[in-house]
Motif scaffolding. Structure first.
Motif, PDB file in Angstrom:
ATOM      1  N   UNK A  25       0.831  -1.192   0.000  1.00  0.00           N
ATOM      2  CA  UNK A  25       0.000   0.000   0.000  1.00  0.00           C
ATOM      3  C   UNK A  25       0.877   1.256   0.000  1.00  0.00           C
ATOM      4  N   UNK A  26       1.964   1.225   0.748  1.00  0.00           N
ATOM      5  CA  UNK A  26       2.871   2.365   0.795  1.00  0.00           C
ATOM      6  C   UNK A  26       3.622   2.562  -0.516  1.00  0.00           C
ATOM      7  N   UNK A  27       3.849   1.503  -1.247  1.00  0.00           N
ATOM      8  CA  UNK A  27       4.435   1.654  -2.591  1.00  0.00           C
ATOM      9  C   UNK A  27       3.469   2.438  -3.469  1.00  0.00           C
ATOM     10  N   UNK A  28       2.175   2.120  -3.383  1.00  0.00           N
ATOM     11  CA  UNK A  28       1.170   2.868  -4.132  1.00  0.00           C
ATOM     12  C   UNK A  28       1.123   4.327  -3.712  1.00  0.00           C
ATOM     13  N   UNK A  29       1.210   4.576  -2.424  1.00  0.00           N
ATOM     14  CA  UNK A  29       1.239   5.945  -1.913  1.00  0.00           C
ATOM     15  C   UNK A  29       2.455   6.684  -2.455  1.00  0.00           C
ATOM     16  N   UNK A  30       3.599   6.010  -2.454  1.00  0.00           N
ATOM     17  CA  UNK A  30       4.838   6.634  -2.943  1.00  0.00           C
ATOM     18  C   UNK A  30       4.731   6.975  -4.433  1.00  0.00           C
ATOM     19  N   UNK A  31       4.112   6.104  -5.221  1.00  0.00           N
ATOM     20  CA  UNK A  31       3.919   6.407  -6.645  1.00  0.00           C
ATOM     21  C   UNK A  31       3.019   7.631  -6.817  1.00  0.00           C
ATOM     22  N   UNK A  32       1.966   7.729  -6.012  1.00  0.00           N
ATOM     23  CA  UNK A  32       1.081   8.892  -6.089  1.00  0.00           C
ATOM     24  C   UNK A  32       1.838  10.174  -5.769  1.00  0.00           C
ATOM     25  N   UNK A  33       2.671  10.132  -4.750  1.00  0.00           N
ATOM     26  CA  UNK A  33       3.450  11.308  -4.370  1.00  0.00           C
ATOM     27  C   UNK A  33       4.504  11.603  -5.428  1.00  0.00           C
ATOM     28  N   UNK A  34       5.132  10.564  -5.963  1.00  0.00           N
ATOM     29  CA  UNK A  34       6.166  10.736  -6.989  1.00  0.00           C
ATOM     30  C   UNK A  34       5.597  11.378  -8.252  1.00  0.00           C
ATOM     31  N   UNK A  35       4.297  11.225  -8.484  1.00  0.00           N
ATOM     32  CA  UNK A  35       3.681  11.812  -9.673  1.00  0.00           C
ATOM     33  C   UNK A  35       3.641  13.337  -9.603  1.00  0.00           C
ATOM     34  N   UNK A  36       3.779  13.880  -8.413  1.00  0.00           N
ATOM     35  CA  UNK A  36       3.677  15.332  -8.201  1.00  0.00           C
ATOM     36  C   UNK A  36       2.294  15.866  -8.542  1.00  0.00           C
ATOM     37  N   UNK A  37       1.297  15.002  -8.470  1.00  0.00           N
ATOM     38  CA  UNK A  37      -0.079  15.421  -8.739  1.00  0.00           C
ATOM     39  C   UNK A  37      -0.954  15.298  -7.497  1.00  0.00           C
ATOM     40  N   UNK A  38      -0.343  15.040  -6.366  1.00  0.00           N
ATOM     41  CA  UNK A  38      -1.089  14.925  -5.124  1.00  0.00           C
ATOM     42  C   UNK A  38      -0.688  13.688  -4.356  1.00  0.00           C
ATOM     43  N   UNK A  39      -1.425  13.421  -3.299  1.00  0.00           N
ATOM     44  CA  UNK A  39      -1.158  12.237  -2.491  1.00  0.00           C
ATOM     45  C   UNK A  39      -2.475  11.564  -2.155  1.00  0.00           C
ATOM     46  N   UNK A  40      -2.386  10.400  -1.578  1.00  0.00           N
ATOM     47  CA  UNK A  40      -3.593   9.706  -1.149  1.00  0.00           C
ATOM     48  C   UNK A  40      -4.106  10.375   0.125  1.00  0.00           C
ATOM     49  N   UNK A  41      -5.396  10.275   0.395  1.00  0.00           N
ATOM     50  CA  UNK A  41      -5.950  10.928   1.589  1.00  0.00           C
ATOM     51  C   UNK A  41      -5.306  10.479   2.893  1.00  0.00           C
TER      52      UNK A  41
END
Length: 155
Positions: A25-41
């Motif tokens: 799950x944290x890998x998914x969170x890291x990808x979201x943050x790495x996108x520079x388009x936001x983060x997970x809630x």
């Protein structure tokens, strides 16, 4: 809330699935943050604090999760079940996994291309969503209690 204890017997297989699920799950969170388009809630507040303060996201996440348990304790007072203190351990583990996953994704250079950013965001969302059934079964609602998957049982 997850019940890892079945008639006073610890179910190690479920605990291992839960821990592996938290890491993925944290890998998914890291990808979201790495996108520079936001983060997970789930890491929105710790991420904002991390950006402002410069403190590692994992440490901010640990502190925030512990703060939430403290708020729960203050609200429930005597009705607070002692086993809920285990949430502190899970919060610390979640924060540590956040730090590790962010370090692992540091090998990927920052992206400025919107298409790649969207791909990273979608990848993060897919990883985050698909890990929930791994951590869930008919005895628990989800890894972190945010979603109710009903009778989905992929375990």
């Amino acid at each position: 809330m997850m019940n890892f204890f079945n008639q006073n017997k610890i179910e190690y297989k479920r605990i291992i699935k839960y821990v592996v699920g938290l890491f993925i799950m944290n890998i998914g969170i890291a990808f979201s943050i790495k996108s520079n388009l936001g983060s997970t809630p789930v890491v929105a507040v710790p991420y904002a604090v991390s950006l402002i303060s410069g403190i590692d996201l994992g440490i901010c996440n640990m502190a925030f999760q512990c703060f939430l348990v403290l708020i729960e304790l203050l609200i429930l007072r005597r009705a607070f079940p002692p086993k809920h203190f285990l949430q502190v351990f899970v919060g610390i583990l979640f924060g540590a996994f956040t730090s590790v996953s962010m370090i692992l994704l540091n090998v990927i250079p920052p992206v400025d291309n919107l298409v790649i950013q969207i791909i990273f965001l979608i990848l993060g969302i897919i990883i985050f969503i698909w890990i929930i059934p791994l951590c869930s079964n008919k005895y628990c609602s989800s890894c972190c209690g945010w979603f109710n998957t009903g009778d989905i049982n992929l375990c």
